[in-house]
Write a protein that holds these residues in place. Structure first.
Motif, PDB file in Angstrom:
ATOM      1  N   ALA A  96     -46.904  -3.719 102.561  1.00  0.00           N
ATOM      2  CA  ALA A  96     -47.344  -3.371 101.201  1.00  0.00           C
ATOM      3  C   ALA A  96     -46.369  -2.341 100.650  1.00  0.00           C
ATOM      4  N   ALA A  97     -46.077  -2.454  99.352  1.00  0.00           N
ATOM      5  CA  ALA A  97     -45.117  -1.531  98.751  1.00  0.00           C
ATOM      6  C   ALA A  97     -45.464  -1.324  97.282  1.00  0.00           C
ATOM      7  N   GLY A  98     -45.952  -0.129  96.954  1.00  0.00           N
ATOM      8  CA  GLY A  98     -46.282   0.218  95.576  1.00  0.00           C
ATOM      9  C   GLY A  98     -45.716   1.580  95.223  1.00  0.00           C
ATOM     10  N   SER A  99     -45.912   2.020  93.990  1.00  0.00           N
ATOM     11  CA  SER A  99     -45.324   3.277  93.539  1.00  0.00           C
ATOM     12  C   SER A  99     -45.967   4.511  94.162  1.00  0.00           C
ATOM     13  N   THR A 100     -47.187   4.367  94.683  1.00  0.00           N
ATOM     14  CA  THR A 100     -47.874   5.519  95.287  1.00  0.00           C
ATOM     15  C   THR A 100     -48.395   5.228  96.694  1.00  0.00           C
ATOM     16  N   ALA A 101     -48.034   4.097  97.268  1.00  0.00           N
ATOM     17  CA  ALA A 101     -48.497   3.764  98.624  1.00  0.00           C
ATOM     18  C   ALA A 101     -47.574   2.729  99.234  1.00  0.00           C
ATOM     19  N   GLN A 126     -49.861   7.200 101.554  1.00  0.00           N
ATOM     20  CA  GLN A 126     -50.591   7.073 100.284  1.00  0.00           C
ATOM     21  C   GLN A 126     -50.603   8.401  99.552  1.00  0.00           C
ATOM     22  N   TYR A 127     -50.637   8.317  98.224  1.00  0.00           N
ATOM     23  CA  TYR A 127     -50.774   9.504  97.383  1.00  0.00           C
ATOM     24  C   TYR A 127     -52.157   9.489  96.742  1.00  0.00           C
ATOM     25  N   ASN A 128     -52.920  10.573  96.932  1.00  0.00           N
ATOM     26  CA  ASN A 128     -54.294  10.610  96.422  1.00  0.00           C
ATOM     27  C   ASN A 128     -54.458  11.465  95.170  1.00  0.00           C
ATOM     28  N   GLY A 129     -53.357  11.826  94.543  1.00  0.00           N
ATOM     29  CA  GLY A 129     -53.411  12.647  93.337  1.00  0.00           C
ATOM     30  C   GLY A 129     -53.231  14.126  93.605  1.00  0.00           C
ATOM     31  N   ASN A 130     -53.241  14.522  94.864  1.00  0.00           N
ATOM     32  CA  ASN A 130     -53.032  15.922  95.229  1.00  0.00           C
ATOM     33  C   ASN A 130     -52.135  16.089  96.457  1.00  0.00           C
ATOM     34  N   SER A 131     -52.212  15.140  97.372  1.00  0.00           N
ATOM     35  CA  SER A 131     -51.448  15.236  98.615  1.00  0.00           C
ATOM     36  C   SER A 131     -50.816  13.894  98.961  1.00  0.00           C
ATOM     37  N   LEU A 132     -49.700  13.967  99.685  1.00  0.00           N
ATOM     38  CA  LEU A 132     -49.125  12.773 100.285  1.00  0.00           C
ATOM     39  C   LEU A 132     -49.760  12.635 101.660  1.00  0.00           C
TER      40      LEU A 132
END
Length: 210
Positions: A96-101, A126-132
């Motif tokens: 899987a390859a996306g801009s935030t995960a 993954q990026y959860n809006g605050n942390s990688l």
């Protein structure tokens, strides 16, 4: 003669009065001195505050930069291992390859299989809006790798440097050759406000397309 003595008798009194005035300060002189001292102390305090604020800001900026570098080095090392398949039987790849995960596999123990029970053979970011966040073992919960992240962008390029889109379509996952990572971290620096740093790097997936 008596008149002369009378006039001379006034001289000690005059000298004593002059000595008294020479040895002290008038109220006006004290007020002027206090005013000047206040101005000087205010200037010194302002300079000290500015230096302290600058020192704090620089320290926070250095910490942010160090955190970013250490975190990205960790991610880069994993991406370079993506697709490791020395026996050519494990089918290691980007899943899987996306801009935030992103999720990818590598045959770390070189036994010809991808196993969820082996660390880093199926890794997820993954990026959860605050942390990688990352997960080194499929059964593990996601753990923070870099905190105070205000922005994360992942781009995936093919052999010719073309952007494969967001998210990368399943049919194009095998075409990934380079990952561009851009992470922005923001941390408070006291009265200096917020310190923000962005780190961007390109990672060549050396085990893909072999």
């Amino acid at each position: 003669m008596n008149g002369f003595l009378l006039q001379n008798s006034k001289l000690p009194k005059i000298k004593a009065a002059q000595a008294g005035r020479a040895g002290g300060f008038t109220l006006i002189e004290l007020l002027v001195t206090l005013a000047i001292s206040s101005v000087i102390l205010a200037a010194i305090g302002s300079v000290y505050t500015g230096l302290t604020r600058s020192y704090t800001t620089q320290n926070v900026a250095a910490d942010v930069q160090q955190t970013l570098r250490a975190g990205i080095d960790f991610v880069v090392e994993d991406i370079m291992m993506a697709g490791l398949d020395p026996l050519n039987t494990a089918g290691a790849e980007f899943e899987a390859a996306g801009s935030t995960a992103m999720q990818f596999t590598s045959d770390r123990d070189m036994d010809g299989e991808i196993k969820d029970t082996v660390d880093f053979e199926r890794i997820n970011y993954q990026y959860n809006g605050n942390s990688l966040l990352y997960r080194k073992l499929a059964a593990d919960p996601l753990e923070p790798l870099i905190d105070n992240v205000t922005g994360l962008i992942l781009l995936y390029l093919d052999e010719d440097g073309n952007d494969l889109g967001d998210p990368v379509a399943a049919v194009d996952l095998n075409d990934i050759r380079t990952v561009v990572i851009s992470i922005t971290v923001q941390e408070p620096a006291g009265r200096g406000g917020m310190v923000e740093r962005t780190y961007t790097t390109r990672v060549r997936c050396r085990n893909l397309g072999i």
